[in-house]
Design a protein around this motif. Structure first.
Motif, PDB file in Angstrom:
ATOM      1  N   MET A  61       0.826  -1.205   0.000  1.00 47.02           N
ATOM      2  CA  MET A  61       0.000   0.000   0.000  1.00 47.02           C
ATOM      3  C   MET A  61       0.860   1.254   0.000  1.00 47.02           C
ATOM      4  O   MET A  61       0.540   2.238  -0.646  1.00 47.02           O
ATOM      5  N   ILE A  78       1.856   2.370  -3.306  1.00 45.39           N
ATOM      6  CA  ILE A  78       0.738   2.978  -4.031  1.00 45.39           C
ATOM      7  C   ILE A  78       0.548   4.424  -3.560  1.00 45.39           C
ATOM      8  O   ILE A  78       0.404   5.348  -4.356  1.00 45.39           O
ATOM      9  N   LEU A  79       0.603   4.579  -2.240  1.00 45.55           N
ATOM     10  CA  LEU A  79       0.406   5.923  -1.693  1.00 45.55           C
ATOM     11  C   LEU A  79       1.484   6.865  -2.199  1.00 45.55           C
ATOM     12  O   LEU A  79       1.218   8.009  -2.561  1.00 45.55           O
ATOM     13  N   LEU A  94       1.035  10.240  -4.314  1.00 43.17           N
ATOM     14  CA  LEU A  94       1.645  11.501  -3.879  1.00 43.17           C
ATOM     15  C   LEU A  94       2.462  12.135  -4.987  1.00 43.17           C
ATOM     16  O   LEU A  94       2.356  13.331  -5.251  1.00 43.17           O
ATOM     17  N   CYS A 153       0.439  13.761  -7.594  1.00 43.53           N
ATOM     18  CA  CYS A 153      -0.040  15.065  -7.127  1.00 43.53           C
ATOM     19  C   CYS A 153       1.065  16.103  -7.259  1.00 43.53           C
ATOM     20  O   CYS A 153       0.866  17.210  -7.745  1.00 43.53           O
ATOM     21  N   PRO A 167     -18.264  17.672 -11.500  1.00 42.56           N
ATOM     22  CA  PRO A 167     -18.242  16.906 -12.741  1.00 42.56           C
ATOM     23  C   PRO A 167     -19.621  16.330 -13.040  1.00 42.56           C
ATOM     24  O   PRO A 167     -20.338  15.933 -12.126  1.00 42.56           O
ATOM     25  N   GLY A 168     -19.972  16.326 -14.305  1.00 41.55           N
ATOM     26  CA  GLY A 168     -21.269  15.779 -14.685  1.00 41.55           C
ATOM     27  C   GLY A 168     -22.328  16.850 -14.838  1.00 41.55           C
ATOM     28  O   GLY A 168     -23.376  16.596 -15.407  1.00 41.55           O
ATOM     29  N   LYS A 198     -13.933  23.643  -9.450  1.00 39.43           N
ATOM     30  CA  LYS A 198     -13.824  24.354  -8.163  1.00 39.43           C
ATOM     31  C   LYS A 198     -15.237  24.665  -7.732  1.00 39.43           C
ATOM     32  O   LYS A 198     -15.850  25.607  -8.230  1.00 39.43           O
ATOM     33  N   THR A 199     -15.765  23.827  -6.873  1.00 38.20           N
ATOM     34  CA  THR A 199     -17.196  23.914  -6.600  1.00 38.20           C
ATOM     35  C   THR A 199     -17.456  24.551  -5.247  1.00 38.20           C
ATOM     36  O   THR A 199     -16.568  24.669  -4.418  1.00 38.20           O
ATOM     37  N   GLY A 200     -18.705  24.932  -5.044  1.00 38.97           N
ATOM     38  CA  GLY A 200     -19.111  25.439  -3.742  1.00 38.97           C
ATOM     39  C   GLY A 200     -19.970  26.665  -3.856  1.00 38.97           C
ATOM     40  O   GLY A 200     -19.826  27.466  -4.789  1.00 38.97           O
ATOM     41  N   LEU A 214     -14.357  10.507 -14.035  1.00 36.11           N
ATOM     42  CA  LEU A 214     -15.421  10.684 -15.032  1.00 36.11           C
ATOM     43  C   LEU A 214     -14.864  11.142 -16.390  1.00 36.11           C
ATOM     44  O   LEU A 214     -15.159  10.535 -17.415  1.00 36.11           O
ATOM     45  N   ASP A 262     -21.923  26.143   1.658  1.00 36.37           N
ATOM     46  CA  ASP A 262     -22.461  24.810   1.376  1.00 36.37           C
ATOM     47  C   ASP A 262     -22.587  23.972   2.633  1.00 36.37           C
ATOM     48  O   ASP A 262     -22.926  22.803   2.570  1.00 36.37           O
ATOM     49  N   ALA A 280     -24.700  11.285 -15.747  1.00 38.67           N
ATOM     50  CA  ALA A 280     -24.024  12.240 -16.625  1.00 38.67           C
ATOM     51  C   ALA A 280     -23.092  11.506 -17.573  1.00 38.67           C
ATOM     52  O   ALA A 280     -22.993  11.841 -18.753  1.00 38.67           O
ATOM     53  N   PHE A 316      -2.369  -5.523   4.667  1.00 38.91           N
ATOM     54  CA  PHE A 316      -2.813  -4.332   5.394  1.00 38.91           C
ATOM     55  C   PHE A 316      -2.514  -4.452   6.883  1.00 38.91           C
ATOM     56  O   PHE A 316      -2.087  -3.497   7.522  1.00 38.91           O
ATOM     57  N   PHE A 342      -1.829  11.933   5.145  1.00 37.56           N
ATOM     58  CA  PHE A 342      -2.843  11.434   4.229  1.00 37.56           C
ATOM     59  C   PHE A 342      -4.231  11.965   4.561  1.00 37.56           C
ATOM     60  O   PHE A 342      -5.042  12.186   3.669  1.00 37.56           O
ATOM     61  N   LEU A 388      -4.238  15.474   3.116  1.00 41.76           N
ATOM     62  CA  LEU A 388      -4.245  15.381   1.659  1.00 41.76           C
ATOM     63  C   LEU A 388      -5.620  14.953   1.157  1.00 41.76           C
ATOM     64  O   LEU A 388      -6.188  15.542   0.237  1.00 41.76           O
TER      65      LEU A 388
END
Lengths: 329, 514
Positions: A1, A4-5, A9, A12, A40-41, A68-70, B50, B203, B335, B381, B399, B402
């Protein structure tokens, strides 16, 4: 794991690095970000993606869509309005861009942004809303509907995507033009609002055609009229309110904006790329799949369209005013 | 029936075609990851992926996205059980007993039961989706605002049963959660409430930062405050599998969780979150030893984990049968269908049989893939626990930050998480449970909206809740529950919860004081 992390990272990190890098000489020489202020959508997102894909080809430069929602879009819109006017941060906005500052004014709030912080680049699409009722409804036409509403004022209920939202505005314009009083039940988005009418909990709603055409063809909803100046392609038998003698026009539109202060050559380059975008076959195909008509207007005409639309919405908001709970009794 | 089998055959031929199978596996793997990472839940995961699905053919796209959705439900349990950090909001209840099991060295069995329960729930509920989609979807549509209000009230009433400690304390926490849920735009009038000039608070407070803060951060703070660091638990191979007693104890919770989750999933709303809360409450209620809950009861893992998986299939019922989204995640998937030029609506099943049956078959396949993926991962794990705390906890912290930031790209969310972590630390020091706060935050906006919509529909008359049969039935159930609980209280003047065997055992309570 852990591995993967770490890889997540590093992806990003690369993302951040890319968006920061690049010097400024010829525009564009680093990735352009198109902000969709909705998740999205949604319409903004679904329009922004094919536009970005086409622009990328035309400008030969990466164009990235970020959501960038809200706060009903206010977060993303004020983000672009207040970002560096260098042409690398653009906004794909919907009609609500004119509503939010007006609503802020109404409530004496510090505005999240003002409309003159943004300059229009091009109108991409404009879809008139249509009035639908469940197939079981006694209203077979706008005439029936208005007569029924006059008989029992304030009793016919309509759902909307939210208070002061676009669908609320469309119905307010209709109520005003027809001189009727309807009961407004806001929902949290257009999806639940349509569900409410399908379930028979509310009597009617104004909706973008794409979201309801399948339900109309499936025999669950009946369209009564459209808000457009012309009939819509998907429903050629559907009259417009203008034809029926109501002087109203309303579109859910999507257009591209840049922060004010962006240098003129950069604006021109962006406008040119958008003019080519709407002619791309891939773009046309993507919009056809969404059942959304392309309605391209270059910046000067779009500015005129926007001014007119914003004035209409501002008037509607002033008419609605602040909603007091007591008023509903 | 014969038709169904024939359709299913067609479906499997679609689902087992190499491309579709590949995307099912990819979706499941991404989903598991999304579930494991704290903060990033299925909605964020699906939203991020998506755009990538636009280039695929529609069946592959929908199979990929669905794989992420139910994969996240599998993965969400992992960090909840191992570190008390909900990988996504529906795993909040798993934190409580799952983490206690870890502290007792039973992390392996907890993870294994979560995976098996998820598998059974996932598979059985797909059968339900396949056979019952059209009639059930029609029923779900009958849930309007009054019915929804009644359902949520019923949900709040079972809250009292959830608490391991004082009922008063857990109700106080639920009230705090409901109050936090009041922050944000008033959906009926557009007024901003308690936003203190922050647009982001318009929100309201997100569930993810609240859950990660209250559970994960507070746990890290509590551990840091201990005099000597907790022992590193070295798992042994034979401790990885559940014992016979644990299997037996989990059987019924899994069955009940599956059934409940599916039913709740159909009803529009944040179903998978609520289903896990309800399942936990039910397990506690029917258990012969309710005092074990909160101290590592395997039923408290098996039930909710099955329920949240089953709810995902339930959520697809209205989406596929009617083209109606039952929540934010199906909305994004609708969508995705629209992008491919398919209009989701009541005719979808007839017009796109290959898509519908391929999708159904891929869910059977996907659940098998997830089981195969998750069971061996249990061993892997569990070994994370070998990492010494001074290294593990800072990493977890990173994490958390993040993940929470990634959901909306909002720094405010990170701050909310930090504040909630501090609050959770204080509350747990004073022996308050934090799960009811999360439930309150989840329910408050829905309850408020449906309640006020109902009253707007009836022009202010409360009769609307009694005149509609479904709403009236549910309210009557809630009332009966309440009265039933009050009878012994008046009759004997003792702690009424004792009558239900719900009174907390004092020895166990002391043991939990740290």
């Amino acid at each position: 794991m852990k591995r993967i992390l770490i890889s997540v990272l590093s992806i990003c990190a690369i993302g951040f690095a890319v968006s920061q890098a690049g010097a400024q000489e010829t525009f564009p020489n680093r990735p352009i970000t198109v902000v969709a202020p909705f998740p999205p959508g949604g319409v903004a997102d679904l329009t922004a993606r094919p536009v970005a894909a086409a622009m990328e080809k035309i400008l030969k430069n990466p164009v990235i869509v970020t959501n960038k929602t809200g706060a009903g879009g206010a977060v993303g819109m004020s983000f672009v309005a207040n970002s560096k006017p260098d042409g690398y941060t653009l906004l794909m906005a919907l009609s609500s861009i004119s509503i939010i500052p007006e609503a802020d004014k109404l409530f004496d709030r510090k505005p999240a942004y003002t409309m003159d912080q943004l300059v229009p680049l091009a109108l991409i699409s404009a879809d008139p809303t249509i009035l639908v009722v469940p197939t079981g409804s006694p209203s077979k036409s706008v005439k029936d509907f208005v007569a029924d509403a006059k008989k029992r004022p304030g009793e016919i209920s309509y759902s909307s995507s939210g208070v002061y939202g676009t669908l609320h505005m469309a119905m307010e314009m209709l109520s005003h033009a027809a001189g009727i009083k309807l009961k407004h039940i806001p929902y949290g988005g257009a999806g639940p609002a349509i569900t409410a009418v399908l379930g028979g909990h509310q009597d009617t709603l104004a909706s973008g055609p794409a979201a309801v055409v399948a339900h109309i063809k499936g025999g669950k909803l009946r369209p009564l009229a459209g808000w457009g100046a012309k009939r819509i392609a998907a429903l050629p038998d559907l009259p417009t309110f203008k034809e029926l003698g109501y002087d109203i026009e309303f579109y859910i539109w999507a257009g591209m904006f840049a922060p004010r202060g962006t240098p003129e050559p950069v604006l021109k380059r962006l406008r040119d790329s958008l003019r080519q975008t709407v002619q791309e076959a891939a773009f046309k195909d993507a919009m056809a799949k969404l059942d959304t008509p392309i309605a391209y207007l270059d910046a000067p005409e779009f500015q005129k369209f926007w001014d007119k639309d914003a004035k209409m919405l501002a008037d509607a908001i002033k008419r609605i005013g602040k909603i007091e709970e007591k008023e509903q009794k | 029936m014969l038709d169904t089998l024939q359709n299913l055959y067609v479906g499997f031929s679609v689902a087992l075609s190499p491309t579709v199978l590949l995307y099912a596996v990819v979706g499941c793997v991404i989903g598991t990851l999304v579930g494991v990472l704290p903060g990033i839940g299925p909605l964020a995961g699906i939203s991020l992926l998506l755009p990538a699905s636009f280039g695929l053919d529609p069946t592959s796209a929908i199979v990929l996205l669905a794989g992420i959705y139910y994969g996240a439900m599998y993965g969400g349990s992992t960090t909840s059980i191992l570190m008390r950090i909900p990988g996504e909001a529906a795993s909040v209840m798993t934190c409580i007993d799952g983490y206690e099991m870890t502290r007792k060295g039973r992390a392996g069995p907890a993870l294994a039961i979560a995976a098996v329960g998820s598998y059974i729930a996932g598979t059985v509920s797909v059968v339900g989706l396949m056979l019952l989609a059209p009639p059930l979807a029609a029923f779900a549509l009958r849930f309007g605002p009054p019915e929804y209000t009644a359902l949520l009230l019923l949900g709040l009433l079972v809250l009292a049963y959830m608490s391991g400690g004082s009922v008063l304390k857990s109700l106080a926490m639920a009230a705090l959660g409901l109050l936090l849920g009041m922050i944000g735009i008033d959906t009926m009038t557009g007024f901003f409430r308690f936003h203190y000039g922050l647009v982001e608070l318009g929100d309201g407070i997100g569930i993810v930062p609240v859950a990660v803060g209250l559970f994960g951060l507070s746990e890290i703070l509590l551990t840091a405050g201990q005099e000597k660091p907790p022992e590193v638990i070295k798992p042994k191979l034979r401790d990885l599998l559940p014992s016979r007693a644990e299997w037996r104890d989990s059987a019924w919770p899994i069955a009940r969780g599956t059934f409940l989750g599916f039913l709740i999933g159909i009803i529009p709303g944040s179903a998978h979150i609520i289903s896990s809360f309800v399942s936990y409450a039910v397990e506690r209620r029917v258990s012969k030893h309710p005092e074990r809950f909160g101290h590592g009861a395997i039923e408290g893992v098996a039930g909710p984990e099955s329920a949240n998986n089953s709810a995902t299939s339930g959520a697809f019922v209205p989406m596929l049968a009617l083209g109606v989204p039952s929540g934010p995640i199906p909305a994004v998937m609708l969508a995705a269908l629209m992008v491919h030029g398919m209009s989701p609506g009541p005719l979808l099943i007839q017009q796109q049989p290959a898509l519908f049956w391929g999708f159904i078959a891929s869910m059977y396949v996907g659940n098998v893939v997830l089981l195969i993926l998750n069971l061996p991962l249990v061993g892997l794990f569990v070994n994370i626990l070998r990492v010494p705390y001074p290294l593990l906890y800072p990493a977890i912290l990173v994490f958390c930050v993040l993940g929470v930031y990634a959901v909306n790209g909002s720094v405010i969310d990170v701050w909310i998480m930090i504040v909630m972590g501090g609050l959770g630390y204080l509350l747990r020091k004073f022996d308050f449970e934090t799960a009811p706060i999360v439930l309150g935050v989840v329910l408050a906006p829905m309850l408020e909206m449906s309640f006020r919509q109902s009253l707007a529909m009836s022009s202010g008359s409360y009769a609307i809740f009694v005149n509609r049969p479904i709403a009236a039935t549910m309210l009557a159930c809630g009332l009966a529950l309440l009265l039933l609980g009050l009878v012994p209280f008046f009759a004997r003047g003792v702690d009424w919860r004792r009558a239900f065997g719900l009174s907390p055992s004092s020895e166990l309570e002391k043991e939990d004081h740290r």
